[in-house]
Design a protein around this motif. Structure first.
Motif, PDB file in Angstrom:
ATOM      1  N   LEU A 210       0.823  -1.204   0.000  1.00 51.33           N
ATOM      2  CA  LEU A 210       0.000   0.000   0.000  1.00 51.33           C
ATOM      3  C   LEU A 210       0.859   1.256   0.000  1.00 51.33           C
ATOM      4  CD1 LEU A 210      -2.827  -0.990   2.523  1.00 51.33           C
ATOM      5  CD2 LEU A 210      -3.025  -0.748   0.042  1.00 51.33           C
ATOM      6  N   THR A 211       1.929   1.222   0.792  1.00 56.11           N
ATOM      7  CA  THR A 211       2.848   2.362   0.842  1.00 56.11           C
ATOM      8  C   THR A 211       3.526   2.565  -0.505  1.00 56.11           C
ATOM      9  OG1 THR A 211       3.267   1.873   3.181  1.00 56.11           O
ATOM     10  CG2 THR A 211       4.804   3.348   2.077  1.00 56.11           C
ATOM     11  N   ASP A 212       3.927   1.467  -1.151  1.00 54.13           N
ATOM     12  CA  ASP A 212       4.565   1.565  -2.468  1.00 54.13           C
ATOM     13  C   ASP A 212       3.646   2.240  -3.483  1.00 54.13           C
ATOM     14  OD1 ASP A 212       6.959   0.408  -1.742  1.00 54.13           O
ATOM     15  OD2 ASP A 212       6.365  -1.619  -2.310  1.00 54.13           O
ATOM     16  N   VAL A 213       2.383   1.807  -3.521  1.00 59.83           N
ATOM     17  CA  VAL A 213       1.430   2.367  -4.480  1.00 59.83           C
ATOM     18  C   VAL A 213       1.220   3.845  -4.219  1.00 59.83           C
ATOM     19  CG1 VAL A 213      -0.977   2.304  -5.233  1.00 59.83           C
ATOM     20  CG2 VAL A 213       0.273   0.167  -4.877  1.00 59.83           C
ATOM     21  N   PHE A 214       1.054   4.208  -2.949  1.00 54.42           N
ATOM     22  CA  PHE A 214       0.852   5.620  -2.601  1.00 54.42           C
ATOM     23  C   PHE A 214       2.066   6.462  -3.003  1.00 54.42           C
ATOM     24  CE2 PHE A 214       1.666   9.037   0.462  1.00 54.42           C
ATOM     25  CZ  PHE A 214       0.542   9.822   0.262  1.00 54.42           C
ATOM     26  N   MET A 215       3.269   5.973  -2.665  1.00 55.25           N
ATOM     27  CA  MET A 215       4.476   6.741  -2.968  1.00 55.25           C
ATOM     28  C   MET A 215       4.720   6.836  -4.471  1.00 55.25           C
ATOM     29  SD  MET A 215       7.200   5.669  -0.027  1.00 55.25           S
ATOM     30  CE  MET A 215       8.366   6.818  -0.726  1.00 55.25           C
ATOM     31  N   ALA A 216       4.396   5.767  -5.222  1.00 58.49           N
ATOM     32  CA  ALA A 216       4.577   5.800  -6.675  1.00 58.49           C
ATOM     33  C   ALA A 216       3.636   6.824  -7.309  1.00 58.49           C
ATOM     34  CB  ALA A 216       4.341   4.415  -7.256  1.00 58.49           C
ATOM     35  N   LEU A 217       2.376   6.823  -6.893  1.00 58.27           N
ATOM     36  CA  LEU A 217       1.417   7.787  -7.433  1.00 58.27           C
ATOM     37  C   LEU A 217       1.808   9.217  -7.065  1.00 58.27           C
ATOM     38  CD1 LEU A 217      -1.932   5.886  -6.693  1.00 58.27           C
ATOM     39  CD2 LEU A 217      -0.904   6.299  -8.938  1.00 58.27           C
ATOM     40  N   PHE A 218       2.217   9.383  -5.806  1.00 61.81           N
ATOM     41  CA  PHE A 218       2.630  10.717  -5.353  1.00 61.81           C
ATOM     42  C   PHE A 218       3.866  11.201  -6.113  1.00 61.81           C
ATOM     43  CE2 PHE A 218       5.238  13.338  -2.496  1.00 61.81           C
ATOM     44  CZ  PHE A 218       4.348  14.383  -2.244  1.00 61.81           C
ATOM     45  N   SER A 219       4.836  10.307  -6.325  1.00 59.27           N
ATOM     46  CA  SER A 219       6.078  10.672  -7.016  1.00 59.27           C
ATOM     47  C   SER A 219       5.815  11.010  -8.482  1.00 59.27           C
ATOM     48  CB  SER A 219       7.101   9.541  -6.923  1.00 59.27           C
ATOM     49  OG  SER A 219       7.412   9.260  -5.581  1.00 59.27           O
ATOM     50  N   ILE A 220       4.955  10.224  -9.136  1.00 62.61           N
ATOM     51  CA  ILE A 220       4.629  10.504 -10.538  1.00 62.61           C
ATOM     52  C   ILE A 220       3.956  11.865 -10.661  1.00 62.61           C
ATOM     53  CG2 ILE A 220       3.136   9.799 -12.464  1.00 62.61           C
ATOM     54  CD1 ILE A 220       3.700   6.894 -11.640  1.00 62.61           C
ATOM     55  N   THR A 221       3.045  12.160  -9.725  1.00 63.20           N
ATOM     56  CA  THR A 221       2.364  13.463  -9.741  1.00 63.20           C
ATOM     57  C   THR A 221       3.360  14.595  -9.492  1.00 63.20           C
ATOM     58  OG1 THR A 221       0.358  12.415  -8.891  1.00 63.20           O
ATOM     59  CG2 THR A 221       0.495  14.810  -8.735  1.00 63.20           C
ATOM     60  N   LEU A 222       4.219  14.429  -8.508  1.00 61.63           N
ATOM     61  CA  LEU A 222       5.170  15.476  -8.143  1.00 61.63           C
ATOM     62  C   LEU A 222       6.212  15.700  -9.239  1.00 61.63           C
ATOM     63  CD1 LEU A 222       6.089  17.344  -5.770  1.00 61.63           C
ATOM     64  CD2 LEU A 222       7.595  15.476  -5.057  1.00 61.63           C
ATOM     65  N   LEU A 223       6.634  14.627  -9.901  1.00 64.22           N
ATOM     66  CA  LEU A 223       7.708  14.709 -10.894  1.00 64.22           C
ATOM     67  C   LEU A 223       7.188  14.861 -12.319  1.00 64.22           C
ATOM     68  CD1 LEU A 223      10.022  11.848  -9.523  1.00 64.22           C
ATOM     69  CD2 LEU A 223      10.326  14.309  -9.201  1.00 64.22           C
ATOM     70  N   SER A 224       5.874  15.022 -12.485  1.00 63.59           N
ATOM     71  CA  SER A 224       5.306  15.093 -13.837  1.00 63.59           C
ATOM     72  C   SER A 224       5.934  16.204 -14.693  1.00 63.59           C
ATOM     73  CB  SER A 224       3.785  15.232 -13.775  1.00 63.59           C
ATOM     74  OG  SER A 224       3.413  16.336 -12.971  1.00 63.59           O
ATOM     75  N   PRO A 225       6.231  17.410 -14.153  1.00 61.36           N
ATOM     76  CA  PRO A 225       6.917  18.407 -15.004  1.00 61.36           C
ATOM     77  C   PRO A 225       8.304  17.923 -15.451  1.00 61.36           C
ATOM     78  CG  PRO A 225       5.946  19.454 -13.074  1.00 61.36           C
ATOM     79  CD  PRO A 225       5.875  17.974 -12.841  1.00 61.36           C
ATOM     80  N   LEU A 226       9.037  17.297 -14.542  1.00 61.58           N
ATOM     81  CA  LEU A 226      10.369  16.793 -14.895  1.00 61.58           C
ATOM     82  C   LEU A 226      10.266  15.661 -15.915  1.00 61.58           C
ATOM     83  CD1 LEU A 226      13.434  16.725 -14.427  1.00 61.58           C
ATOM     84  CD2 LEU A 226      13.021  15.182 -12.491  1.00 61.58           C
TER      85      LEU A 226
ATOM     86  N   ILE B 217       6.318   2.954 -12.687  1.00 65.55           N
ATOM     87  CA  ILE B 217       5.265   2.168 -13.342  1.00 65.55           C
ATOM     88  C   ILE B 217       5.391   0.702 -12.932  1.00 65.55           C
ATOM     89  CG2 ILE B 217       4.282   1.481 -15.559  1.00 65.55           C
ATOM     90  CD1 ILE B 217       3.961   4.439 -14.903  1.00 65.55           C
ATOM     91  N   ASN B 218       6.634   0.201 -12.866  1.00 65.34           N
ATOM     92  CA  ASN B 218       6.852  -1.178 -12.392  1.00 65.34           C
ATOM     93  C   ASN B 218       6.335  -1.367 -10.979  1.00 65.34           C
ATOM     94  OD1 ASN B 218       9.676  -0.974 -14.334  1.00 65.34           O
ATOM     95  ND2 ASN B 218       8.379  -2.770 -14.516  1.00 65.34           N
ATOM     96  N   VAL B 219       6.496  -0.332 -10.145  1.00 63.45           N
ATOM     97  CA  VAL B 219       5.994  -0.406  -8.771  1.00 63.45           C
ATOM     98  C   VAL B 219       4.474  -0.515  -8.774  1.00 63.45           C
ATOM     99  CG1 VAL B 219       5.798   0.815  -6.573  1.00 63.45           C
ATOM    100  CG2 VAL B 219       7.969   0.822  -7.805  1.00 63.45           C
TER     101      VAL B 219
END
Length: 738
Positions: free
Chosen positions: A548-564, A649-651
């Motif tokens: 659950l933590t992995d999924v949350f962190m992956a979604l959060f990271s993708i959202t945060l890093l979307s400009p990069l 995405i693999n996560v």
């Protein structure tokens, strides 16, 4: 009479003088007495059986017990001094027919994979006795031990169990044979162990045959050999107070307690319920102590003039007291299985915990709002509560210990164990665990280590460390004790990583254990310092939380890093390259998956790989210094590990975790030593323990050891530590490329 080493005959007798005499006469008429050795183990018979054997059969060796020690123990008494390659176990109420013993011997000689053979049994009137059966199930027990068997005597359940649809006239492999006549191969007995002495009578034959079967030996029915058996079901009667019935049912329960797959899983998962249940009992004890203390104070209300506040007023500080007390109990180890701890030790530990909690409760009250308004609790209630709670908690803990010891003494709920190692320390520990059931252990045997030529002949060595996991599952093992295995760490690390998932408790007893991969408290194990890895009862629960933590962190990271991510996408398009690169990697349990990266090399990088210079290999890892295949943009991406972002995405797809060992290439795994495979026991990660190291000058074996350290000591706290160190590793350019 000592034989030439081919056959030993063992007969257990209890008040069967005439039957025993007939049995020995039948043996005399069947074989030359000089060719065999015969033992009669007598369980304190009162009918003159011992004197009869001494007078009429002087060549027979008598073992005269001064009490009835049970069938299994008497058999083992005779097995130990016997010398025969084969052992024939006979009941005293049998008549051996001519040629039966020679037929069984010939069969055993011609079938080296047979561990147990039994003859065709007949009643004295010539009627067939059904002596081979399938394993007993719950359904079988209902039909054999209740009125159902009388109502439905020809039911399929009974027919299958007694093998009634077969004529019993041909040789065949069976599940188990009735123990009245059994021929055993000594080598098989040495590997699987003799009779289990916890069975006083009944089910010892089922247990022996089952152990033979799971160890790879065959159990065979040989009808060409015939024996008459004066068989009566002493445990079969209408009275519920039939002593033999009670012994039979006890043995049946003992057998299922030992071998039931459902009970085995329940015992392995017991920590899931044991810890909260014991905390609940202590909490109920606290509530009971308050209620009793308050009632006592109420009963002396006429003597004590000060007003008594309602009991509800005491509940708030009681919650503080409970949380504090139960936490102290936990950290003091009161919820651990300290089987040799005395009641005095428990009393002092409990008293210490309660007194500390009382001080905390008093401090809480001192700073509370109630104290500011003049609320003062009854000192009689507090002192009485403290004394009562100490006594009640001691009673709870001692009762649990008493019930556990009671079960152990009767052969129930024993922890089936293995010892890995055969040195003198291992032998000492083995003797201690085998001394009696009071310690709560059932020692199954020893596991040999590679390159260990010193293997004492008297030890029951049931396998080697290469097959340890399979042996543990086969033998229903709950705890493995590794003794002085420092030189063999590479051989034990794979089982260590698997045992946590299998809910098998592990101990390492050593003077110098592998501290690089072990981070756990040293605990006392009956006088030996040991490193204990608790069985992972909460393993799958915490694994779910990690997911659950992995999924949350992956979604959060993708959202945060979307400009990069968009910026990198544009750069790679401007450079004229494909944006994404997919590479086959190996994940958990050796399963391959496609790992995603931003492309950082030229399109034909894999094709020209074999023509490169400056190739550096460390173990199975392939690296190239100043790799000419890397593009200008790719060089920047690699330096700061930005090419790894698509692995989020693999996560999300479940291939990887945020934190874990880096996923290897299939060709790297193909070059692994066996112990390297331990790093594949969990999901691979984007970052990990050795990836966040400042220097990262690890050799491959050292990197694997760090991955194993992570697997053995994984916890949410360790993940947080690695996660905090990851940004620094990225900025230093020493991150997690691989």
């Amino acid at each position: 009479m000592k034989s030439d080493g081919l056959l030993s005959i063992i007969i257990v007798n209890y008040n069967s003088r005439e039957l025993l005499k007939n049995c020995l006469h039948s043996i005399q008429s069947t074989v030359e007495i000089q060719e065999v050795e015969i033992f009669v183990a007598d369980n304190d018979s009162l009918d003159g059986s011992v004197e009869m054997v001494r007078d009429n059969f002087p060549e027979v060796e008598i073992i005269a017990n001064d009490s009835n020690i049970g069938y299994s123990k008497a058999i083992n008494q005779a097995i130990r001094p016997s010398l025969g390659k084969y052992i024939l176990i006979l009941n005293a109420d049998t008549i051996v027919m001519p040629g039966a013993i020679q037929t069984l011997l010939s069969f055993m000689e011609n079938n080296p994979d047979c561990g147990v053979a039994g003859p065709k049994l007949s009643y004295p009137d010539g009627k067939l006795q059904y002596s081979c059966r399938t394993y007993q199930t719950v359904k079988t027990t209902l039909f054999r031990r209740t009125f159902l068997g009388r109502i439905f005597p020809k039911s399929k359940v009974l027919r299958d169990h007694l093998m009634l649809d077969w004529d019993h006239c041909s040789e065949r492999e069976v599940d188990w044979l009735q123990g009245s006549v059994l021929m055993l191969r000594r080598w098989a007995i040495d590997r699987t162990g003799p009779m289990d002495e916890r069975y006083f009578l009944y089910f010892e034959d089922v247990d022996l045959c089952y152990r033979m079967k799971i160890a790879g030996w065959k159990v065979c029915y040989v009808p060409q050999a015939e024996v008459i058996h004066y068989y009566r079901r002493a445990s079969y009667g209408k009275s519920l107070f039939n002593r033999d019935l009670f012994v039979h049912l006890t043995s049946m329960l003992r057998y299922h307690d030992k071998w039931s797959k459902i009970l085995y899983m329940a015992k392995r998962c017991m920590h899931i319920l044991k810890f909260p249940s014991r905390i609940s009992l202590d909490f109920v004890g606290i509530l009971f102590s308050l209620r009793l203390a308050f009632s006592l104070r109420e009963s002396i209300g006429l003597i004590e003039s000060k007003p008594l506040y309602p009991i509800d007023i005491y509940y708030q500080p009681l919650m503080v007291f409970s949380i504090c007390t139960l936490s102290i109990y936990y950290f003091m180890g009161l919820y651990e299985n300290k089987r040799h701890k005395s009641w005095i030790d428990r009393l002092f530990s409990i008293s210490k915990g309660i007194l500390i909690s009382c001080l905390v409760m008093i401090l809480f009250h001192f700073f509370s709002e109630g104290y500011q308004h003049g609320l003062v609790y009854s000192r009689i209630v507090l002192v009485t509560f403290t004394i009562i709670n100490i006594l009640v908690t001691l009673f709870i803990h001692q009762s649990i210990h008493f019930l556990s010891r009671l079960l152990w003494r009767h052969g129930f709920n024993l922890r089936r164990s293995l010892i890995v190692g055969t040195d003198p320390t291992a032998i000492r520990i083995g003797k201690m665990l085998s001394a009696g059931p009071d310690l709560g252990y059932d020692l199954v045997g020893f596991i040999s280590l590679p390159k260990n030529s010193k293997k004492p002949q008297h030890l029951q060595i049931i396998g080697d460390v290469e097959n340890l996991v399979e042996i543990c599952l086969r033998e229903r093992i709950q705890e493995v004790v590794f003794v002085n295995v420092d030189e063999h760490f590479e051989n034990i690390v794979l089982p260590l990583t698997k045992f946590r998932k299998k809910f098998i408790n592990t101990r390492i007893i050593s003077n110098d254990s592998e501290s690089k991969v072990i981070d756990t408290r040293i605990k006392d194990f009956f006088g030996f310092p040991s490193l204990e890895f608790e069985r992972g009862s909460y393993y799958y629960l915490t694994l779910g939380l990690k997911r659950l933590t992995d999924v949350f962190m992956a979604l959060f990271s993708i959202t945060l890093l979307s400009p990069l991510i968009f910026f990198i996408y544009v750069l790679l398009k401007v450079e004229g390259r494909e944006v994404f690169f997919t590479q086959k990697r190996v994940g958990k349990n050796g399963k391959e998956f496609p790992m995603y990266k931003f492309r950082s090399m030229f399109d034909d990088a894999e094709r020209v790989k074999r023509h490169l210079e400056n190739i550096v290999t460390e173990g199975p890892i392939f690296k190239v210094k100043n790799d000419p295949r890397v593009t200008p943009v790719g060089r920047i991406l690699r330096r700061y590990n930005l090419d790894e972002i698509p692995q989020l995405i693999n996560v999300l797809k479940g291939h990887m975790s945020i934190i874990g060992p880096r996923p290897p290439l299939p060709e790297e795994v193909a070059a692994y030593d066996r112990w390297h495979e331990a790093r594949l026991e969990i999901k691979p990660g984007i970052t990990g323990l050795w990836q966040v190291d400042k220097e990262r000058k690890w050799k491959f074996d050292e990197m694997v050891r760090l991955d194993i350290y992570y697997i053995l000591n994984w916890s949410p706290l360790l993940d947080i530590k690695i996660l905090i160190r990851t940004p620094g590793a990225i900025l230093r350019g020493t991150g997690f490329n691989g």
